[in-house]
Design a protein around this motif. Sequence first.
Motif, PDB file in Angstrom:
ATOM      1  N   GLU A  68      -9.349 -34.322  28.704  1.00 43.82           N
ATOM      2  CA  GLU A  68      -8.725 -35.642  28.578  1.00 43.82           C
ATOM      3  C   GLU A  68      -7.824 -35.985  29.758  1.00 43.82           C
ATOM      4  O   GLU A  68      -7.581 -37.163  30.058  1.00 43.82           O
ATOM      5  CB  GLU A  68      -7.939 -35.753  27.269  1.00 43.82           C
ATOM      6  N   TRP A  69      -7.316 -34.968  30.438  1.00 42.18           N
ATOM      7  CA  TRP A  69      -6.439 -35.222  31.593  1.00 42.18           C
ATOM      8  C   TRP A  69      -7.177 -36.029  32.651  1.00 42.18           C
ATOM      9  O   TRP A  69      -6.594 -36.942  33.256  1.00 42.18           O
ATOM     10  CB  TRP A  69      -5.950 -33.904  32.173  1.00 42.18           C
ATOM     11  N   TYR A  70      -8.427 -35.727  32.897  1.00 40.99           N
ATOM     12  CA  TYR A  70      -9.193 -36.434  33.929  1.00 40.99           C
ATOM     13  C   TYR A  70      -9.396 -37.899  33.541  1.00 40.99           C
ATOM     14  O   TYR A  70      -9.355 -38.783  34.411  1.00 40.99           O
ATOM     15  CB  TYR A  70     -10.527 -35.722  34.164  1.00 40.99           C
ATOM     16  N   HIS A  71      -9.575 -38.141  32.252  1.00 42.98           N
ATOM     17  CA  HIS A  71      -9.683 -39.528  31.784  1.00 42.98           C
ATOM     18  C   HIS A  71      -8.349 -40.250  31.953  1.00 42.98           C
ATOM     19  O   HIS A  71      -8.302 -41.401  32.416  1.00 42.98           O
ATOM     20  CB  HIS A  71     -10.122 -39.566  30.324  1.00 42.98           C
ATOM     21  N   GLU A  72      -7.267 -39.582  31.583  1.00 45.07           N
ATOM     22  CA  GLU A  72      -5.936 -40.198  31.679  1.00 45.07           C
ATOM     23  C   GLU A  72      -5.582 -40.536  33.125  1.00 45.07           C
ATOM     24  O   GLU A  72      -4.921 -41.546  33.392  1.00 45.07           O
ATOM     25  CB  GLU A  72      -4.889 -39.256  31.085  1.00 45.07           C
ATOM     26  N   GLN A  73      -6.018 -39.685  34.043  1.00 43.87           N
ATOM     27  CA  GLN A  73      -5.699 -39.899  35.455  1.00 43.87           C
ATOM     28  C   GLN A  73      -6.729 -40.778  36.168  1.00 43.87           C
ATOM     29  O   GLN A  73      -6.632 -40.981  37.375  1.00 43.87           O
ATOM     30  CB  GLN A  73      -5.612 -38.542  36.167  1.00 43.87           C
ATOM     31  N   ARG A  74      -7.693 -41.276  35.418  1.00 43.18           N
ATOM     32  CA  ARG A  74      -8.747 -42.122  35.962  1.00 43.18           C
ATOM     33  C   ARG A  74      -9.470 -41.421  37.120  1.00 43.18           C
ATOM     34  O   ARG A  74      -9.745 -42.005  38.171  1.00 43.18           O
ATOM     35  CB  ARG A  74      -8.192 -43.472  36.422  1.00 43.18           C
ATOM     36  N   ILE A  75      -9.785 -40.160  36.879  1.00 45.48           N
ATOM     37  CA  ILE A  75     -10.563 -39.371  37.834  1.00 45.48           C
ATOM     38  C   ILE A  75     -12.003 -39.325  37.334  1.00 45.48           C
ATOM     39  O   ILE A  75     -12.267 -38.886  36.215  1.00 45.48           O
ATOM     40  CB  ILE A  75      -9.983 -37.956  37.972  1.00 45.48           C
ATOM     41  N   ASP A  76     -12.905 -39.793  38.148  1.00 42.55           N
ATOM     42  CA  ASP A  76     -14.329 -39.784  37.814  1.00 42.55           C
ATOM     43  C   ASP A  76     -14.867 -38.380  38.082  1.00 42.55           C
ATOM     44  O   ASP A  76     -15.275 -38.054  39.205  1.00 42.55           O
ATOM     45  CB  ASP A  76     -15.051 -40.833  38.664  1.00 42.55           C
ATOM     46  N   LEU A  77     -14.832 -37.530  37.060  1.00 41.00           N
ATOM     47  CA  LEU A  77     -15.256 -36.138  37.192  1.00 41.00           C
ATOM     48  C   LEU A  77     -16.755 -36.048  36.945  1.00 41.00           C
ATOM     49  O   LEU A  77     -17.240 -36.332  35.842  1.00 41.00           O
ATOM     50  CB  LEU A  77     -14.495 -35.262  36.191  1.00 41.00           C
ATOM     51  N   ARG A  78     -17.491 -35.660  37.962  1.00 38.62           N
ATOM     52  CA  ARG A  78     -18.951 -35.567  37.867  1.00 38.62           C
ATOM     53  C   ARG A  78     -19.361 -34.103  37.973  1.00 38.62           C
ATOM     54  O   ARG A  78     -19.426 -33.538  39.084  1.00 38.62           O
ATOM     55  CB  ARG A  78     -19.618 -36.396  38.962  1.00 38.62           C
ATOM     56  N   LEU A  79     -19.611 -33.493  36.841  1.00 38.77           N
ATOM     57  CA  LEU A  79     -20.068 -32.113  36.804  1.00 38.77           C
ATOM     58  C   LEU A  79     -21.587 -32.066  36.888  1.00 38.77           C
ATOM     59  O   LEU A  79     -22.258 -33.086  36.778  1.00 38.77           O
ATOM     60  CB  LEU A  79     -19.567 -31.444  35.527  1.00 38.77           C
ATOM     61  N   ARG A  80     -22.134 -30.875  37.082  1.00 35.52           N
ATOM     62  CA  ARG A  80     -23.585 -30.679  37.208  1.00 35.52           C
ATOM     63  C   ARG A  80     -24.179 -31.598  38.285  1.00 35.52           C
ATOM     64  O   ARG A  80     -25.292 -32.095  38.165  1.00 35.52           O
ATOM     65  CB  ARG A  80     -24.304 -30.936  35.875  1.00 35.52           C
ATOM     66  N   THR A  81     -23.405 -31.826  39.342  1.00 31.89           N
ATOM     67  CA  THR A  81     -23.812 -32.762  40.393  1.00 31.89           C
ATOM     68  C   THR A  81     -23.729 -32.069  41.743  1.00 31.89           C
ATOM     69  O   THR A  81     -22.655 -31.602  42.144  1.00 31.89           O
ATOM     70  CB  THR A  81     -22.912 -34.007  40.398  1.00 31.89           C
ATOM     71  N   ALA A  82     -24.841 -31.998  42.419  1.00 32.76           N
ATOM     72  CA  ALA A  82     -24.879 -31.380  43.745  1.00 32.76           C
ATOM     73  C   ALA A  82     -24.893 -32.454  44.822  1.00 32.76           C
ATOM     74  O   ALA A  82     -25.558 -33.482  44.682  1.00 32.76           O
ATOM     75  CB  ALA A  82     -26.117 -30.494  43.874  1.00 32.76           C
TER      76      ALA A  82
END
Length: 409
Positions: A68-82
Amino acid sequence: MDATAAHVIVGAGLAGAQAAGTLREEGYRGPLVLIGEESELPYERPPLSKGYLLGKDPREAVYVHPEEWYHEQRIDLRLRTAVTGLDPAAHRLTLADGRELDYAKLLLTTGASPRRLPVPGAELAGVHYLRRLAESDQLRALFRTAKQIAVIGAGWIGLEVTAAARAAGVEVTLLEALELPLLRVLGREVAEVFADLHRDHGVDLRFRAQVAELVGHDGAVTGVRLADGTVVPAEAVVIGIGIAPNTALAQAAGLTVSDGVATDQSLRTSDPDVFAAGDVANAYHPLFGRRVRLEHWANAVHQPRAAARAMLGQEIAFDRIPYFYTDQYEDFGMEYTGYVEPDAYDRVVFRGDVAGREFIAFWLAGDRVLAGMNVNVWDVTDPIRELVRSARPVDQQALADPDVPLNEL
């Protein structure tokens, strides 16, 4: 380049998460993308060979932040992405699925990968490396069932894995090509301390051991054959022979690469809008007057924070004194502050009880302290750091005297 392009971080480990958080702390409100190849949230690596591997730390403790921290900080976290391509001139990344992503500023925190053992049999089942969380999970399961394993490489990872295996009651044969563990890192005087530590805990230490091949049966490893023909039986083999920086993306993009991605003291690469930090960065260090690439947890914490500030236009000269630590068995904790290249010191001065493993070791060039390592002696990191940074001459007799406070030297 799109005027609304994001600040992008490639590499979603501890370093990437630290940089993303710092960008927000420093007031950056624009689009922010954090890209990682793994499926896990950004996590810290020290627990993988320490508390988590030992079963002392819960899984959630390894993560840098909850999801949830990444959502709160408006960080577009893209996992499984090369990320497969970088075009600095166009300020553009190409992703493995063919999509493109423009950036305003880019930070590379792509880390490093374990060096693979180049011998026959290295691809057998039961051969392990330790760099990722899933690999620590595999070793935890192994230690619950195995009776005898071999560890190849007596560096930090090899020693910590050995200690965790012994704590679980597993017999360990530790194979090292040099004549002592950590010899290139610590020198003979202190390397002997680590050899004695592991002998005292029942490890079968074999130095000057040249691995010729891994032998197996039905596709699974059963032992290690040495160059002299000796076969060391093992139900599994853990390989810890170092790591190599993940520079392929930077090199293909034409950035300067030399034992890592080369940067200046502000963590800026040869392209003014691309920065690098953490294990992958070979950064100019003002105190040492040369580039230094560090593979330490503390560096992955602090260097990306400096890089993030530099991305925002702040004047940065990252000159933090290197620091790392290890915990092995229940009775050995160590902190190391400073930086010493192999053969760059004249002598080691000990303060305290070396035999009882409660001491401080100082590496000196002339009368200047280059680094200090405190073993089971605590709350001395700050004065050691000051001795290193100041480069002031010290009296060696006083340095060795536990009754002389370090801050009075």
